[in-house]
Design a protein around this motif. Structure first.
Motif, mmCIF file in Angstrom:
data_model
loop_
_atom_site.group_PDB
_atom_site.id
_atom_site.type_symbol
_atom_site.label_atom_id
_atom_site.label_comp_id
_atom_site.label_asym_id
_atom_site.label_seq_id
_atom_site.Cartn_x
_atom_site.Cartn_y
_atom_site.Cartn_z
ATOM 1 N N ASP A 1 4.525 5.567 2.288
ATOM 2 C CA ASP A 1 4.623 6.954 2.782
ATOM 3 C C ASP A 1 5.060 6.987 4.243
ATOM 4 O O ASP A 1 5.921 7.763 4.639
ATOM 5 C CB ASP A 1 3.265 7.664 2.664
ATOM 6 C CG ASP A 1 2.961 8.066 1.227
ATOM 7 O OD1 ASP A 1 3.916 8.211 0.442
ATOM 8 O OD2 ASP A 1 1.771 8.222 0.893
ATOM 9 N N CYS A 2 4.420 6.122 5.014
ATOM 10 C CA CYS A 2 4.709 6.064 6.449
ATOM 11 C C CYS A 2 6.174 5.644 6.670
ATOM 12 O O CYS A 2 6.885 6.231 7.495
ATOM 13 C CB CYS A 2 3.796 4.979 7.005
ATOM 14 S SG CYS A 2 3.123 5.298 8.546
ATOM 15 N N TYR A 3 6.601 4.652 5.912
ATOM 16 C CA TYR A 3 7.975 4.168 6.029
ATOM 17 C C TYR A 3 8.963 5.310 5.686
ATOM 18 O O TYR A 3 9.941 5.535 6.406
ATOM 19 C CB TYR A 3 8.184 2.952 5.097
ATOM 20 C CG TYR A 3 9.627 2.554 5.059
ATOM 21 C CD1 TYR A 3 10.187 1.845 6.118
ATOM 22 C CD2 TYR A 3 10.459 2.957 4.013
ATOM 23 C CE1 TYR A 3 11.538 1.534 6.132
ATOM 24 C CE2 TYR A 3 11.798 2.650 4.023
ATOM 25 C CZ TYR A 3 12.334 1.939 5.081
ATOM 26 O OH TYR A 3 13.672 1.657 5.093
ATOM 27 N N LEU A 4 8.684 6.036 4.609
ATOM 28 C CA LEU A 4 9.607 7.120 4.213
ATOM 29 C C LEU A 4 9.652 8.227 5.264
ATOM 30 O O LEU A 4 10.712 8.803 5.539
ATOM 31 C CB LEU A 4 9.199 7.686 2.840
ATOM 32 C CG LEU A 4 9.466 6.746 1.657
ATOM 33 C CD1 LEU A 4 8.831 7.290 0.383
ATOM 34 C CD2 LEU A 4 10.973 6.539 1.450
ATOM 35 N N MET B 1 6.544 -3.605 9.962
ATOM 36 C CA MET B 1 5.478 -3.847 8.974
ATOM 37 C C MET B 1 6.048 -3.795 7.556
ATOM 38 O O MET B 1 5.723 -4.612 6.699
ATOM 39 C CB MET B 1 4.374 -2.789 9.109
ATOM 40 C CG MET B 1 3.412 -3.084 10.251
ATOM 41 S SD MET B 1 2.286 -1.719 10.530
ATOM 42 C CE MET B 1 1.335 -1.736 9.024
ATOM 43 N N TYR B 2 6.905 -2.819 7.323
ATOM 44 C CA TYR B 2 7.504 -2.689 5.985
ATOM 45 C C TYR B 2 8.386 -3.916 5.697
ATOM 46 O O TYR B 2 8.338 -4.484 4.599
ATOM 47 C CB TYR B 2 8.317 -1.385 5.920
ATOM 48 C CG TYR B 2 8.845 -1.078 4.540
ATOM 49 C CD1 TYR B 2 8.036 -0.507 3.565
ATOM 50 C CD2 TYR B 2 10.166 -1.387 4.189
ATOM 51 C CE1 TYR B 2 8.524 -0.238 2.290
ATOM 52 C CE2 TYR B 2 10.652 -1.122 2.928
ATOM 53 C CZ TYR B 2 9.831 -0.547 1.981
ATOM 54 O OH TYR B 2 10.314 -0.291 0.707
ATOM 55 N N SER C 1 0.827 -1.211 0.000
ATOM 56 C CA SER C 1 0.000 0.000 0.000
ATOM 57 C C SER C 1 0.865 1.267 0.000
ATOM 58 O O SER C 1 1.940 1.304 0.618
ATOM 59 C CB SER C 1 -0.953 -0.005 1.198
ATOM 60 O OG SER C 1 -0.318 0.523 2.331
ATOM 61 N N SER C 2 0.358 2.280 -0.712
ATOM 62 C CA SER C 2 1.106 3.542 -0.772
ATOM 63 C C SER C 2 1.169 4.184 0.623
ATOM 64 O O SER C 2 2.140 4.861 0.959
ATOM 65 C CB SER C 2 0.510 4.493 -1.807
ATOM 66 O OG SER C 2 -0.870 4.481 -1.716
ATOM 67 N N ASP C 3 0.166 3.919 1.476
ATOM 68 C CA ASP C 3 0.209 4.458 2.843
ATOM 69 C C ASP C 3 1.402 3.894 3.608
ATOM 70 O O ASP C 3 2.077 4.612 4.338
ATOM 71 C CB ASP C 3 -1.070 4.072 3.624
ATOM 72 C CG ASP C 3 -2.233 4.936 3.206
ATOM 73 O OD1 ASP C 3 -2.010 5.880 2.431
ATOM 74 O OD2 ASP C 3 -3.370 4.649 3.651
ATOM 75 N N GLY D 1 6.561 4.897 17.301
ATOM 76 C CA GLY D 1 5.983 4.333 16.077
ATOM 77 C C GLY D 1 7.008 3.791 15.098
ATOM 78 O O GLY D 1 6.647 3.078 14.149
ATOM 79 N N PHE D 2 8.270 4.124 15.310
ATOM 80 C CA PHE D 2 9.305 3.746 14.341
ATOM 81 C C PHE D 2 9.373 2.221 14.169
ATOM 82 O O PHE D 2 9.291 1.685 13.067
ATOM 83 C CB PHE D 2 10.664 4.280 14.822
ATOM 84 C CG PHE D 2 11.800 4.033 13.875
ATOM 85 C CD1 PHE D 2 11.972 4.839 12.760
ATOM 86 C CD2 PHE D 2 12.702 2.996 14.092
ATOM 87 C CE1 PHE D 2 13.024 4.622 11.883
ATOM 88 C CE2 PHE D 2 13.760 2.772 13.222
ATOM 89 C CZ PHE D 2 13.914 3.593 12.119
#
Ligand SMILES: O=C(O)CCC(=O)C(=O)O
Ligand SMILES: [Fe+2]
Length: 385
Positions: free
Chosen positions: A56-59, A145-146, A51-53, A138-139
């Protein structure tokens, strides 16, 4: 040819872009992937299901991590006894890269909720050194997850690569990778490079020319700064990501050995940039340490190349040995970097094959590899064996 002798040309390489959604048939995907692995060693994938979310979250997390003060990141620095953590002093081919990195690997237990330094989480590569929840909330959750998403995607791509050689999802190495891989994620940050020339008279590179050692790499590139180059026909050409959510895939050394040289591990490098910083993340999909990677008996109906001889051209490579020697070479000067060409079948005496046997007799893959401890073994001359 020495790669540094090759002129840099502003060329682009249109590597195949493969749509993994159901819009093209599985057979077509297999054919395009196996041809890309044989011809370029690089391709891009879109509609891959991540997912793009999440991307984005990972970046965002990568940015937050690298924005921490250097002294904080140095608390988690990798060292001679632990290959995982932060570092800013990597040598590639004995040259220092212009980058900062964080390496995060599969926990030995596969359980991200367990403390990183729990003995069950330790393995040949060491153990993860991540910020505490209070330091970067959250890191850990996003990174894990990634990481898990990359593991599943890598299995899908490896299976497609296997099908291209007449194998299926239960081909021994594909199954072994799925169940016991020793992969790691490398978050790269390339700061703006103001230096014109280094002490050797050349502009520093983000990463010097190299081949990825493992089976395959899933690379998330920076959409605003295109600096990853592959050598094609003796020219360095840039690989432009299709968009922010596209993954660039490249084959690694272990896939080259396993495919008996049909799939090529491409020589690539990263330029530094005087105006823009850059983020990228390769996920290195690696076999388990005890895997002996050996050429598959390529079936005559295999798609990638029907004319190549099926006689094995490589001897077995013990992944744990190859990985340990590469890592040791990142930290200390062992001389010439180990390559799969060292395992080409030949009548000549071969130092690496000899050392690999000695290493296998001494090593415990559940214990972190210590560069200092093993350097005498890795440097040993063939006559000592
Ligand atoms: O940053 C990139 O685009 C490539 C990184 C890479 O080749 C590596 O880390 O092995
Ligand atoms: Fe690479």
């Amino acid at each position: 040819m020495d790669p540094s002798d090759v002129p840099v040309e502003p060329a682009e390489l249109n590597v195949p872009t493969i749509d993994l959604s159901a819009t093209i048939s599985d057979d077509d995907v297999v054919e395009i992937v196996s041809k890309a692995c044989a011809e370029y060693g690089f391709f891009q994938i879109i509609n891959h299901g991540i997912s793009s979310d999440l991307i984005d979250c990972y970046l965002d997390e990568c940015r937050r991590y690298f924005e921490l003060p250097l002294d904080t990141k140095l608390k988690w620095k990798r060292n001679e006894g632990n290959a995982r953590g932060f570092f800013n002093d990597e040598l590639t081919q004995q040259k220092r890269d212009w980058k900062e990195c964080l390496d995060v690997g599969a926990p030995g237990s596969r359980d991200w909720s367990m403390d990183d330094d729990n003995p069950m989480n330790k393995c040949l590569d060491g153990w993860n050194q991540l910020p505490q929840e209070s330091e970067l909330p959250g890191f850990r959750r996003t990174i894990s997850m990634y990481f898990d998403a990359m593991s599943m995607l890598a299995d899908r791509i490896a299976t497609i690569m296997a099908k291209g050689l007449g194998e299926d999802k239960d081909s021994p190495i594909i199954k072994q990778l799925r169940e016991r891989h020793s992969s790691y994620l490398r978050a790269n940050y390339y700061p703006i490079c103001n230096e014109q020339v280094d002490e050797s008279g050349s502009i520093p590179l983000g990463i010097s020319p190299h081949r990825d050692a493992g089976f395959l790499t899933i690379l998330l590139q920076d959409v605003d700064c295109h600096s990853c180059q592959v050598m094609k026909n003796n020219v360095w050409v840039t690989i432009h990501p299709v968009d922010k959510y596209t993954f660039t895939i490249n084959t690694g050394d272990m896939a080259e050995v396993w495919s008996n040289g049909l799939y090529k591990a491409p020589l690539h490098r990263v330029l530094s940039n005087p105006f823009k910083e850059r983020y990228s993340t390769p996920f290195f999909y690696n076999p388990s340490y005890e895997t002996e990677v050996k050429p598959l008996a390529i079936r005559d109906d295999a798609k990638a190349n029907t004319t190549t001889s099926t006689a094995p051209i490589f001897d077995e490579v013990l992944w744990g040995y190859f990985r340990a020697v590469r890592f040791a070479g990142d930290l200390t000067d062992l001389g010439v970097e180990i390559q799969v060409s060292d395992f080409l079948k030949s009548d000549k005496d071969n130092e690496h094959k000899r050392k690999q046997i000695m290493f296998a007799n001494e090593v415990d893959f559940n214990i972190p590899f210590n560069v200092e401890q093993y350097t005498p073994l890795l440097l040993q001359k063939s006559s000592d064996g």
